[in-house]
Motif scaffolding. Structure first.
Motif, PDB file in Angstrom:
ATOM      1  N   ALA A 352       0.848  -1.194   0.000  1.00  0.00           N
ATOM      2  CA  ALA A 352       0.000   0.000   0.000  1.00  0.00           C
ATOM      3  C   ALA A 352       0.877   1.234   0.000  1.00  0.00           C
ATOM      4  CB  ALA A 352      -0.919  -0.008   1.222  1.00  0.00           C
ATOM      5  N   GLY A 353       0.925   1.906  -1.156  1.00  0.00           N
ATOM      6  CA  GLY A 353       1.772   3.089  -1.300  1.00  0.00           C
ATOM      7  C   GLY A 353       2.916   2.812  -2.250  1.00  0.00           C
ATOM      8  N   ALA A 354       2.973   3.535  -3.352  1.00  0.00           N
ATOM      9  CA  ALA A 354       3.996   3.279  -4.369  1.00  0.00           C
ATOM     10  C   ALA A 354       4.951   4.455  -4.513  1.00  0.00           C
ATOM     11  CB  ALA A 354       3.340   2.964  -5.710  1.00  0.00           C
ATOM     12  N   GLY A 355       5.257   5.114  -3.366  1.00  0.00           N
ATOM     13  CA  GLY A 355       6.235   6.188  -3.387  1.00  0.00           C
ATOM     14  C   GLY A 355       7.638   5.624  -3.248  1.00  0.00           C
ATOM     15  N   VAL A 369       8.249 -13.592  -5.453  1.00  0.00           N
ATOM     16  CA  VAL A 369       7.163 -13.104  -4.603  1.00  0.00           C
ATOM     17  C   VAL A 369       6.147 -12.386  -5.486  1.00  0.00           C
ATOM     18  CG1 VAL A 369       6.521 -11.564  -2.710  1.00  0.00           C
ATOM     19  CG2 VAL A 369       8.668 -12.852  -2.599  1.00  0.00           C
ATOM     20  N   SER A 370       4.878 -12.761  -5.360  1.00  0.00           N
ATOM     21  CA  SER A 370       3.812 -12.092  -6.102  1.00  0.00           C
ATOM     22  C   SER A 370       3.468 -10.779  -5.401  1.00  0.00           C
ATOM     23  CB  SER A 370       2.580 -12.999  -6.160  1.00  0.00           C
ATOM     24  OG  SER A 370       1.496 -12.334  -6.777  1.00  0.00           O
ATOM     25  N   ILE A 371       3.553  -9.663  -6.122  1.00  0.00           N
ATOM     26  CA  ILE A 371       3.374  -8.339  -5.529  1.00  0.00           C
ATOM     27  C   ILE A 371       2.233  -7.602  -6.224  1.00  0.00           C
ATOM     28  CG2 ILE A 371       4.478  -6.131  -5.008  1.00  0.00           C
ATOM     29  CD1 ILE A 371       7.180  -7.558  -5.321  1.00  0.00           C
ATOM     30  N   THR A 372       1.358  -6.989  -5.417  1.00  0.00           N
ATOM     31  CA  THR A 372       0.312  -6.117  -5.942  1.00  0.00           C
ATOM     32  C   THR A 372       0.458  -4.762  -5.273  1.00  0.00           C
ATOM     33  OG1 THR A 372      -1.194  -8.004  -6.203  1.00  0.00           O
ATOM     34  CG2 THR A 372      -2.152  -5.790  -6.280  1.00  0.00           C
ATOM     35  N   ALA A 373       0.756  -3.736  -6.056  1.00  0.00           N
ATOM     36  CA  ALA A 373       0.986  -2.398  -5.526  1.00  0.00           C
ATOM     37  C   ALA A 373      -0.246  -1.524  -5.705  1.00  0.00           C
ATOM     38  CB  ALA A 373       2.190  -1.749  -6.214  1.00  0.00           C
ATOM     39  N   ILE A 374      -0.602  -0.792  -4.630  1.00  0.00           N
ATOM     40  CA  ILE A 374      -1.757   0.104  -4.653  1.00  0.00           C
ATOM     41  C   ILE A 374      -1.280   1.535  -4.471  1.00  0.00           C
ATOM     42  CG2 ILE A 374      -3.989   0.640  -3.607  1.00  0.00           C
ATOM     43  CD1 ILE A 374      -3.936  -2.113  -2.297  1.00  0.00           C
ATOM     44  N   ASP A 383      -0.369  -1.351  -9.654  1.00  0.00           N
ATOM     45  CA  ASP A 383      -1.291  -2.344 -10.199  1.00  0.00           C
ATOM     46  C   ASP A 383      -2.749  -1.953  -9.975  1.00  0.00           C
ATOM     47  OD1 ASP A 383       0.751  -4.383 -10.971  1.00  0.00           O
ATOM     48  OD2 ASP A 383       1.135  -4.361  -8.814  1.00  0.00           O
ATOM     49  N   ILE A 384      -3.044  -1.389  -8.818  1.00  0.00           N
ATOM     50  CA  ILE A 384      -4.414  -0.985  -8.488  1.00  0.00           C
ATOM     51  C   ILE A 384      -4.402   0.487  -8.114  1.00  0.00           C
ATOM     52  CG2 ILE A 384      -6.375  -1.337  -6.949  1.00  0.00           C
ATOM     53  CD1 ILE A 384      -5.882  -3.705  -8.775  1.00  0.00           C
ATOM     54  N   VAL A 385      -5.173   1.298  -8.834  1.00  0.00           N
ATOM     55  CA  VAL A 385      -5.286   2.720  -8.518  1.00  0.00           C
ATOM     56  C   VAL A 385      -6.535   2.914  -7.659  1.00  0.00           C
ATOM     57  CG1 VAL A 385      -5.550   5.048  -9.440  1.00  0.00           C
ATOM     58  CG2 VAL A 385      -4.172   3.356 -10.676  1.00  0.00           C
ATOM     59  N   GLY A 386      -6.343   3.471  -6.471  1.00  0.00           N
ATOM     60  CA  GLY A 386      -7.494   3.660  -5.598  1.00  0.00           C
ATOM     61  C   GLY A 386      -7.079   4.097  -4.210  1.00  0.00           C
ATOM     62  N   ASP A 387      -8.080   4.295  -3.369  1.00  0.00           N
ATOM     63  CA  ASP A 387      -7.891   4.737  -1.988  1.00  0.00           C
ATOM     64  C   ASP A 387      -7.758   3.504  -1.090  1.00  0.00           C
ATOM     65  OD1 ASP A 387      -7.940   5.832   0.508  1.00  0.00           O
ATOM     66  OD2 ASP A 387      -9.811   6.943   0.251  1.00  0.00           O
ATOM     67  N   ILE A 388      -6.620   3.384  -0.398  1.00  0.00           N
ATOM     68  CA  ILE A 388      -6.420   2.195   0.455  1.00  0.00           C
ATOM     69  C   ILE A 388      -7.306   2.226   1.693  1.00  0.00           C
ATOM     70  CG2 ILE A 388      -4.045   1.869  -0.320  1.00  0.00           C
ATOM     71  CD1 ILE A 388      -3.146   3.082   2.339  1.00  0.00           C
ATOM     72  N   GLU A 392     -13.159  -1.719  -1.114  1.00  0.00           N
ATOM     73  CA  GLU A 392     -13.150  -2.182  -2.510  1.00  0.00           C
ATOM     74  C   GLU A 392     -11.734  -2.187  -3.094  1.00  0.00           C
ATOM     75  OE1 GLU A 392     -14.985   0.239  -1.311  1.00  0.00           O
ATOM     76  OE2 GLU A 392     -17.037  -0.594  -1.314  1.00  0.00           O
ATOM     77  N   THR A 393     -10.935  -1.222  -2.684  1.00  0.00           N
ATOM     78  CA  THR A 393      -9.568  -1.146  -3.211  1.00  0.00           C
ATOM     79  C   THR A 393      -8.740  -2.329  -2.721  1.00  0.00           C
ATOM     80  OG1 THR A 393      -9.689   1.282  -3.206  1.00  0.00           O
ATOM     81  CG2 THR A 393      -7.503   0.291  -3.368  1.00  0.00           C
ATOM     82  N   LEU A 394      -8.837  -2.631  -1.434  1.00  0.00           N
ATOM     83  CA  LEU A 394      -8.075  -3.750  -0.876  1.00  0.00           C
ATOM     84  C   LEU A 394      -8.562  -5.079  -1.449  1.00  0.00           C
ATOM     85  CD1 LEU A 394      -7.769  -2.652   2.873  1.00  0.00           C
ATOM     86  CD2 LEU A 394      -6.068  -2.427   1.059  1.00  0.00           C
ATOM     87  N   GLU A 395      -9.863  -5.192  -1.639  1.00  0.00           N
ATOM     88  CA  GLU A 395     -10.408  -6.427  -2.214  1.00  0.00           C
ATOM     89  C   GLU A 395      -9.959  -6.599  -3.659  1.00  0.00           C
ATOM     90  OE1 GLU A 395     -14.552  -5.916  -1.605  1.00  0.00           O
ATOM     91  OE2 GLU A 395     -14.495  -6.436   0.537  1.00  0.00           O
ATOM     92  N   ALA A 396      -9.911  -5.493  -4.405  1.00  0.00           N
ATOM     93  CA  ALA A 396      -9.460  -5.567  -5.788  1.00  0.00           C
ATOM     94  C   ALA A 396      -7.991  -5.965  -5.881  1.00  0.00           C
ATOM     95  CB  ALA A 396      -9.679  -4.216  -6.477  1.00  0.00           C
ATOM     96  N   ALA A 397      -7.225  -5.651  -4.833  1.00  0.00           N
ATOM     97  CA  ALA A 397      -5.805  -6.002  -4.804  1.00  0.00           C
ATOM     98  C   ALA A 397      -5.582  -7.452  -4.396  1.00  0.00           C
ATOM     99  CB  ALA A 397      -5.064  -5.068  -3.854  1.00  0.00           C
ATOM    100  N   GLY A 398      -6.662  -8.167  -4.091  1.00  0.00           N
ATOM    101  CA  GLY A 398      -6.540  -9.569  -3.709  1.00  0.00           C
ATOM    102  C   GLY A 398      -6.069  -9.778  -2.289  1.00  0.00           C
ATOM    103  N   LEU A 399      -6.532  -8.916  -1.360  1.00  0.00           N
ATOM    104  CA  LEU A 399      -6.102  -9.027   0.023  1.00  0.00           C
ATOM    105  C   LEU A 399      -6.499 -10.366   0.636  1.00  0.00           C
ATOM    106  CD1 LEU A 399      -4.696  -7.186   2.169  1.00  0.00           C
ATOM    107  CD2 LEU A 399      -6.978  -6.744   3.086  1.00  0.00           C
TER     108      LEU A 399
END
Length: 547
Positions: A352-355, A369-374, A383-388, A392-399
């Motif tokens: 969570a956070g791509a800075g 390691v499989s990585i999903t960046a929000i 990978d997922i643009v949205g509000d953490i 819905e954002t966390l679910e879309a990231a496959g949490l």
């Protein structure tokens, strides 16, 4: 300001304290001189045999202009001249006392903070510090490091100085401020002045070309430029924290090739969680301390490696212990202690956070390691643009399929919301997070985090250890295990051999006849094989000097 109760030697005295001592000694010396001179003059010149105490009283009366007693007038010019000299001396001393010592106590006149500094040599100059200064200064004082902080905020500088810290007000880009901090006699400069880091470093190096410089920068992209102008070590705290969180998530213990532990012997990282009954107790009072079949190898306390941990170290929800012993014993012990679980190497991680910090996490995690960046912004690597803070954002990231969530956003409020939301969605998830404010560490644990690093505390500890000559950036993977001949330890028990290790390495156990023993009372024989744990550096020293 520090008072005389804090003084252990002359070097601990501030300039103002030294001035006060010189004043008292000087005043006493002047009064003593005039008393002897007056007593001698009255006896030899005036023909009156006074006691030394009467002469002392007359001198004090004269210098304080409260009177001259029954001795006046004096017949000889020498005695009249002496009395006039005493009168003028009294006026001068009174003026000095009022201006330098008395008036500053009762009137808010500007006081030079440099007067409060103790003598400095081979110390650290901190050219501005944009984080919580007290956290850093406490770390430095905790390991006995002399320092001077230059703060451009006058009110903050005065507040810290009044609290007893070695702080002056000034602009660290100004050579005069650096001179007042005795930069010519310093060994290290720490800069945390943002865009002014280069200017501060260059000004300081002009005054002391042998100065070692450490600069804190929010962006790792500036490190090359800082190195070009003479900075020895540029450090990006967000990148540092990101790398450490990634290593904690993806790496446990590095085991050298051919290192075996026998049947059922395991080495595990045990995470003390927020609800654990171990919270707050010292290691010596825990079930790990004197367990006959377990060896406490190492521990991470607030992200710092201690090998082995001290018996007086307190266990907290941020503690990870490395323990060796039979697997069934470790299982039983973990079952007895609620809030303790074995950490795992994660293969499916949501970031969570791509800075800067998030990119450091992604770069540090291994390729398998499989990585999903929000992130809120659509940028490279996201990978997922949205509000953490939205489910819905966390679910879309496959949490729901992830084994770990690493939170590296800049805003603490957003980070705490993401932690609480993720924990409400699933409990079968390890949450690792960073916070900026040290005061939010406990809040993050309360929100559901398993492992939290504070930028303020971690950066302060990094700088303190940098000065002290220790490596604070020890990643999880730096803990190594090697298998070696036991002959150097023959005749001692496992416990006795570890007591002689000088806190640099730990003998995990003894291998004999195909069995691996971790019992502390096990005697070591020359034909045995031992497994030794340490950092990369201490293992190299062990292999060179002992193995």
């Amino acid at each position: 300001m520090r008072d005389f109760r804090d003084v252990r030697s002359v070097s601990d005295l501030t300039r103002r304290q030294r001035l006060l001592i010189y004043y008292v000694l000087g005043l006493g010396g002047v009064i003593l001189f005039f008393t002897i001179a007056y007593n001698t003059g009255m006896r030899t010149l005036e023909g009156e045999d006074h006691s030394i105490f009467r002469s002392f009283q007359t001198v004090v009366e004269t210098m304080t202009t409260t009177g001259y007693g029954a001795d006046s007038p004096w017949a000889t010019p020498w005695m009249n001249g002496l009395v006039v000299l005493m009168q003028l001396s009294g006026i001068g001393i009174a003026f000095f006392t009022l201006r330098v010592l008395v008036i500053p106590l009762f009137k808010r006149t500007p006081v030079s903070l440099a007067d409060r500094l103790t003598p400095k040599d081979d110390h650290v100059v901190i050219g501005e510090y944009r984080r919580d200064s007290e956290v850093l200064l406490e770390e430095l004082e905790g390991v006995g490091i002399e320092y001077v902080l230059i703060d451009s905020d006058r009110e903050e500088a005065e507040r810290l100085s009044d609290a007893g810290y070695q702080v002056i007000h000034g602009d660290p880009e100004d050579a005069d401020a650096l001179e007042r901090a005795s930069v010519r006699d310093a060994s290290l400069l720490i800069t945390d002045a943002g865009d002014r880091n280069a200017s501060v470093a260059l000004t300081a190096l002009d005054l002391n070309e042998d100065l070692r410089v450490v600069s804190l920068t929010e962006s790792a992209r500036r490190t090359d430029a800082l190195e070009r102008i003479g900075v020895d070590r540029p450090v990006s705290p967000p990148v540092l924290i990101g790398e450490r969180l990634a290593r904690k998530a993806a790496t446990s213990v590095t085991i050298s090739e051919d290192t075996s532990f026998g049947e059922n012997i395991e080495i595990r990282e045990l995470l003390v969680r927020r609800e654990s009954p171990l919270h707050g107790i010292e290691i010596r009072d825990s079930q790990f301390a004197d367990h006959p079949e377990l060896t406490l190898v190492a521990g991470w306390f607030d992200g710092g490696l201690r090998l082995p941990p001290s018996p007086t170290d307190r266990l907290a929800p941020n503690t990870v212990l490395v323990v060796a012993g039979p697997g069934d014993v470790l299982d039983d012990l973990r079952g007895e202690l609620s809030g303790v679980r074995s950490t795992r190497e994660h293969t499916n991680v949501v970031v969570a956070g791509a800075g800067e910090g998030g990119n450091a996490v992604v770069d540090t995690l291994s390729d398998d390691v499989s990585i999903t960046a929000i992130d809120r912004e659509d940028r490279e690597g996201v990978d997922i643009v949205g509000d953490i803070g939205e489910p819905e954002t966390l679910e879309a990231a496959g949490l729901d399929e992830a084994t770990a969530l690493i939170v590296t956003v800049d805003d603490d409020a957003t980070a705490l919301l993401a932690i609480a939301l993720a924990r409400s969605l699933t409990d079968d998830l390890e949450i690792l997070a960073r916070v900026s404010d040290d005061g939010n560490v406990a809040t993050a644990f309360g929100a559901g985090a398993d492992y939290v690093l504070s930028i303020q505390q971690t950066t302060a500890r990094l700088l303190a250890r940098e000065v002290h000559g220790e490596d604070v950036v020890s990643p999880i993977g730096q803990l190594r295990l090697v298998r070696t001949d036991a002959a150097p330890f023959a005749g001692r028990t496992l416990e006795a051999a570890n007591e002689e290790a000088a806190d640099e390495w730990v003998i995990v156990g003894v291998e004999r006849d195909g069995a691996f023993r971790t019992d502390a009372t096990t005697p070591i024989e020359a034909a045995d094989t031992v497994v030794v744990a340490g950092t990369d550096e201490t293992i190299r020293t062990f292999e060179r000097e002992i193995a």
